[in-house]
Design an enzyme around this catalytic site. Structure first.
Site, PDB file in Angstrom:
ATOM      1  N   GLU A   6       4.236 -10.846  -6.514  1.00  0.00           N
ATOM      2  CA  GLU A   6       3.178 -11.007  -7.517  1.00  0.00           C
ATOM      3  C   GLU A   6       3.540 -10.463  -8.891  1.00  0.00           C
ATOM      4  O   GLU A   6       2.904 -10.812  -9.881  1.00  0.00           O
ATOM      5  CB  GLU A   6       1.877 -10.343  -7.015  1.00  0.00           C
ATOM      6  CG  GLU A   6       1.893  -8.813  -6.910  1.00  0.00           C
ATOM      7  CD  GLU A   6       2.476  -8.285  -5.598  1.00  0.00           C
ATOM      8  OE1 GLU A   6       3.219  -9.021  -4.940  1.00  0.00           O
ATOM      9  OE2 GLU A   6       2.202  -7.121  -5.257  1.00  0.00           O
ATOM     10  N   LYS A  36     -10.682 -11.289 -15.655  1.00  0.00           N
ATOM     11  CA  LYS A  36     -10.893 -11.339 -17.107  1.00  0.00           C
ATOM     12  C   LYS A  36     -10.350 -12.635 -17.720  1.00  0.00           C
ATOM     13  O   LYS A  36     -11.017 -13.273 -18.530  1.00  0.00           O
ATOM     14  CB  LYS A  36     -10.207 -10.135 -17.760  1.00  0.00           C
ATOM     15  CG  LYS A  36     -10.549  -9.941 -19.212  1.00  0.00           C
ATOM     16  CD  LYS A  36     -11.862  -9.203 -19.318  1.00  0.00           C
ATOM     17  CE  LYS A  36     -12.275  -8.897 -20.712  1.00  0.00           C
ATOM     18  NZ  LYS A  36     -13.490  -8.072 -20.733  1.00  0.00           N
ATOM     19  N   SER A  68     -24.010  -7.923 -25.773  1.00  0.00           N
ATOM     20  CA  SER A  68     -23.360  -6.943 -26.656  1.00  0.00           C
ATOM     21  C   SER A  68     -22.457  -7.631 -27.659  1.00  0.00           C
ATOM     22  O   SER A  68     -22.007  -7.013 -28.612  1.00  0.00           O
ATOM     23  CB  SER A  68     -22.519  -5.984 -25.812  1.00  0.00           C
ATOM     24  OG  SER A  68     -21.392  -6.682 -25.299  1.00  0.00           O
ATOM     25  N   GLY A  69     -22.150  -8.909 -27.403  1.00  0.00           N
ATOM     26  CA  GLY A  69     -21.183  -9.588 -28.255  1.00  0.00           C
ATOM     27  C   GLY A  69     -19.783  -9.481 -27.689  1.00  0.00           C
ATOM     28  O   GLY A  69     -18.866 -10.140 -28.163  1.00  0.00           O
ATOM     29  N   GLY A  70     -19.605  -8.648 -26.653  1.00  0.00           N
ATOM     30  CA  GLY A  70     -18.310  -8.565 -25.966  1.00  0.00           C
ATOM     31  C   GLY A  70     -18.081  -9.824 -25.130  1.00  0.00           C
ATOM     32  O   GLY A  70     -18.994 -10.651 -24.967  1.00  0.00           O
ATOM     33  N   VAL A  71     -16.865  -9.964 -24.617  1.00  0.00           N
ATOM     34  CA  VAL A  71     -16.497 -11.189 -23.899  1.00  0.00           C
ATOM     35  C   VAL A  71     -17.397 -11.423 -22.675  1.00  0.00           C
ATOM     36  O   VAL A  71     -17.952 -12.511 -22.503  1.00  0.00           O
ATOM     37  CB  VAL A  71     -15.016 -11.120 -23.422  1.00  0.00           C
ATOM     38  CG1 VAL A  71     -14.617 -12.397 -22.723  1.00  0.00           C
ATOM     39  CG2 VAL A  71     -14.102 -10.805 -24.585  1.00  0.00           C
ATOM     40  N   SER A  74     -20.407 -10.223 -21.580  1.00  0.00           N
ATOM     41  CA  SER A  74     -21.835 -10.545 -21.717  1.00  0.00           C
ATOM     42  C   SER A  74     -22.012 -11.874 -22.445  1.00  0.00           C
ATOM     43  O   SER A  74     -22.958 -12.621 -22.164  1.00  0.00           O
ATOM     44  CB  SER A  74     -22.615  -9.412 -22.396  1.00  0.00           C
ATOM     45  OG  SER A  74     -22.291  -9.295 -23.748  1.00  0.00           O
ATOM     46  N   SER A  75     -21.099 -12.208 -23.353  1.00  0.00           N
ATOM     47  CA  SER A  75     -21.228 -13.481 -24.074  1.00  0.00           C
ATOM     48  C   SER A  75     -21.023 -14.666 -23.132  1.00  0.00           C
ATOM     49  O   SER A  75     -21.768 -15.650 -23.166  1.00  0.00           O
ATOM     50  CB  SER A  75     -20.203 -13.561 -25.212  1.00  0.00           C
ATOM     51  OG  SER A  75     -20.456 -12.562 -26.149  1.00  0.00           O
ATOM     52  N   HIS A  99       7.651  -7.373  -4.018  1.00  0.00           N
ATOM     53  CA  HIS A  99       6.357  -7.783  -4.574  1.00  0.00           C
ATOM     54  C   HIS A  99       6.494  -9.120  -5.309  1.00  0.00           C
ATOM     55  O   HIS A  99       6.899  -9.143  -6.473  1.00  0.00           O
ATOM     56  CB  HIS A  99       5.828  -6.708  -5.527  1.00  0.00           C
ATOM     57  CG  HIS A  99       5.376  -5.487  -4.797  1.00  0.00           C
ATOM     58  ND1 HIS A  99       4.106  -5.349  -4.288  1.00  0.00           N
ATOM     59  CD2 HIS A  99       6.040  -4.368  -4.446  1.00  0.00           C
ATOM     60  CE1 HIS A  99       4.003  -4.197  -3.671  1.00  0.00           C
ATOM     61  NE2 HIS A  99       5.158  -3.578  -3.744  1.00  0.00           N
ATOM     62  N   GLY A 101       0.850  -1.198   0.000  1.00  0.00           N
ATOM     63  CA  GLY A 101       0.000   0.000   0.000  1.00  0.00           C
ATOM     64  C   GLY A 101       0.879   1.239   0.000  1.00  0.00           C
ATOM     65  O   GLY A 101       2.079   1.149   0.278  1.00  0.00           O
ATOM     66  N   CYS A 141       5.232  -6.148   1.480  1.00  0.00           N
ATOM     67  CA  CYS A 141       5.602  -4.729   1.542  1.00  0.00           C
ATOM     68  C   CYS A 141       4.888  -4.042   2.726  1.00  0.00           C
ATOM     69  O   CYS A 141       5.173  -4.367   3.871  1.00  0.00           O
ATOM     70  CB  CYS A 141       5.319  -4.071   0.186  1.00  0.00           C
ATOM     71  SG  CYS A 141       6.144  -2.498  -0.006  1.00  0.00           S
ATOM     72  N   TYR A 142       3.935  -3.166   2.469  1.00  0.00           N
ATOM     73  CA  TYR A 142       3.219  -2.521   3.582  1.00  0.00           C
ATOM     74  C   TYR A 142       2.622  -3.568   4.524  1.00  0.00           C
ATOM     75  O   TYR A 142       2.653  -3.403   5.744  1.00  0.00           O
ATOM     76  CB  TYR A 142       2.100  -1.628   3.026  1.00  0.00           C
ATOM     77  CG  TYR A 142       1.260  -0.932   4.074  1.00  0.00           C
ATOM     78  CD1 TYR A 142       1.640   0.293   4.601  1.00  0.00           C
ATOM     79  CD2 TYR A 142       0.068  -1.501   4.542  1.00  0.00           C
ATOM     80  CE1 TYR A 142       0.864   0.932   5.567  1.00  0.00           C
ATOM     81  CE2 TYR A 142      -0.714  -0.878   5.505  1.00  0.00           C
ATOM     82  CZ  TYR A 142      -0.315   0.355   6.008  1.00  0.00           C
ATOM     83  OH  TYR A 142      -1.075   0.977   6.958  1.00  0.00           O
TER      84      TYR A 142
END
Ligand code: XMP
Length: 511
Positions: free
Chosen positions: A171, A367, A223-226, A228-229, A169, A55, A82-83
């Site tokens: 990650e 995602k 919408s055809g986007g990832v 909503s599909s 970090h 942070g 870290c923090y």
């Protein structure tokens, strides 16, 4: 917590999502929450280990985010980053102070003692550091495990109490052995089972959607986007024909996009309502040149069309949305990170239909997990790996007035770019790329005659968060091949330009 796993307490690091994703990549579920929510999450009984993120604050600064008592009282293994490490040390009576000079970037770490946290990790490696403070004196019971030139306690542990801290970090990609250290925490220390996978998620999600929705009817705007599909495919698996998807085609999609969406979803067991509203959109956009006005016109007409279609359906019990986890975290609901963007999925949708509630089955997925889920549900790669596409569609990729003819021209040119990028194996490598049509006409020669046609622009960028972006260096041979094909195959374009500006100061879209 929705599933047993790791609770990631967000202390405002820009990497908090990355920490949670790294844990999930290892096959262990994780959720992000703020320190204020920690007690409630722990009460779920599903938390098996805790990670405290980095942070921007100093632990001794007024207003610094505290360590709630419930964390140590839980007796669960803790890894502070870290923090998070400094906070753990400070809370337990150690001493945290500023470094003589901040350590930033690649730093060599030297391991000085063995620990299950470092099992299989070499005795020296490079890590990504980003700190002004460090743990100067460890709390009682802790032992130093590694140092750097400037940090006396780069890694430390109280093995008896299963408390661990790393100053760097683990990650981020730049930290060597970072994933190994995280996995050591998960499997050597927490001893978490690897039970998080998309196939296990599908079974649980289907069951929980059925429980939530009962025998109700669900409406989803596709919408055809990832997102909503994938949401449509998952809901259809769970409730079949009780899902109705409304797909509003505003005529501003990429070439063949509408037909591909219709083809894909017609095969699924759901009610698909395809609305060709392009006539209404083109007439509303007639004579409009200002980009903001275009956005407003498309946005409002889209919602009006969706609402009108929804009203025809009669009684609908639930509205579904493809909200994903970053939308939740970034809108300030997950943790303490700055509110980066507000999430507007719900804005403007028909409240008067009287929904019983919202169904958001992807709410806890990142995602990349959403894409993995899409593939597991059998969606084609063209849909699952679709690059982001703005809601106003091609209306903001046609500079000046938007007409059917200009949209057709840009669709054809863009299809050539996409085809060539895929052929060159770059389609998943470039973050976003497209062709826009300028309103500038230039002189050229085509055949034996003079032409006076539009110039188009190729835009290709590499970005992580879409807030900043660098132009993608398309190989010159590829660029010229695309340009040749566009001027030869697309009527109306006789010149191709490449946009090589970064964001900022430019934006990704031209308008
Ligand atoms: P800019 O052009 O702001 O784009 O650098 C950043 C990202 O946002 C997308 N974008 C939009 N998406 N409605 C959307 O749904 C919009 O009005 C809009 N404008 C830009 C853009 O495609 C890029 O991914």
């Amino acid at each position: 917590m929705r599933h047993r796993g790791i609770l990631v307490i967000d202390y405002g690091s820009q990497y908090n999502e990355l920490v949670a994703r790294r844990v999930r990549q290892a096959g262990v579920y994780s959720e992000i929450c703020s320190y204020q929510q920690a007690e409630r999450e722990l009460a779920s009984g599903l938390v098996e280990g805790i990670i405290l993120t980095g942070g921007p604050l100093s632990v001794y600064q007024e207003g610094a985010f505290p360590l709630p008592d419930c964390i140590l009282a839980s007796g669960l293994p803790v890894l502070g980053i870290c923090y998070g490490f400094q906070l753990l040390s400070h809370y337990l009576g150690g001493k945290v102070g500023p470094l003589a000079s901040a350590e930033y970037g690649n730093t060599a770490v030297k391991v000085t003692a063995s620990s299950p946290l470092l099992s299989g990790v070499p005795s020296s490696f490079n890590v990504f550091m980003s700190h002004r403070d460090c743990v100067i004196e460890l709390p009682r019971g802790f032992e130093t495990l590694a140092v750097t030139a400037g940090t006396p306690n780069a890694i430390a542990a109280d093995e008896g109490r299963h408390l661990y801290g790393v100053q760097f970090h683990p990650e981020v990609n730049d930290t060597e052995n970072g994933q190994k250290i995280i996995e050591n925490f998960l499997f050597e220390i927490v001893r978490a089972p690897r039970d998080w996978s998309m196939s296990s998620f599908i079974d649980q999600a289907v069951e929980s959607i059925r429980r939530e929705v009962g025998d109700g009817q669900v409406l989803l705007g596709l919408s055809g986007g990832v997102d909503s599909s994938v949401c449509a495919a998952l809901l259809s698996r769970a409730i079949g024909k009780r899902l109705t998807c409304v797909f509003v085609d505003h005529g501003l999609l990429r070439k063949d996009e509408a037909s591909e969406v219709v083809k894909t979803f017609s095969k699924l067991e759901l009610n698909l309502r395809y609305v060709d509203a392009s006539e209404a959109f083109f007439s509303a956009l007639k004579g409009v040149e200002d980009p903001e006005r275009k956005r407003k016109i498309v946005g409002k007409l889209f919602i009006d069309t969706f609402n009108a279609e929804a009203a025809k359906l009669g009684k609908v019990d639930y509205l579904a949305q493809g909200t994903i986890y970053p939308d939740v975290v970034e809108s300030g609901m997950g943790g303490n990170s700055a509110r980066i963007k507000s999430h507007h999925n719900v804005g403007g949708l028909p409240a008067d239909i009287g929904f019983k509630g919202l169904v958001e089955p992807l709410r806890y997925l990142f995602k990349d997990e959403t894409r993995e889920l899409g593939l597991a549900l059998g969606l084609p790669a063209d849909i699952v790996f679709r690059q982001p596409f703005p809601g106003p569609g091609l209306s903001i990729r046609v500079i000046g007035e938007v007409t059917r003819e200009k949209v057709h021209i840009v669709q054809e040119a863009d299809a050539i770019l996409r085809q060539e990028a895929a052929r060159a194996g770059l389609d998943r490598e470039i973050s976003q790329y497209y062709v826009a049509l300028t309103d500038m006409r230039t002189v050229g020669v085509k055949g034996d005659g003079r032409s006076y046609d539009y110039a188009c622009v190729i835009r290709a960028v590499k970005t992580i968060d879409f807030m900043t972006a660098k132009p993608y260096r398309l190989p010159f041979e590829l660029l010229t091949r695309i340009a040749d094909r566009i001027v030869n195959e697309v009527d109306g374009i006789n010149r191709v330009l490449f946009d090589c500006t970064s964001k900022p100061p430019a934006t990704i879209e031209l308008q």
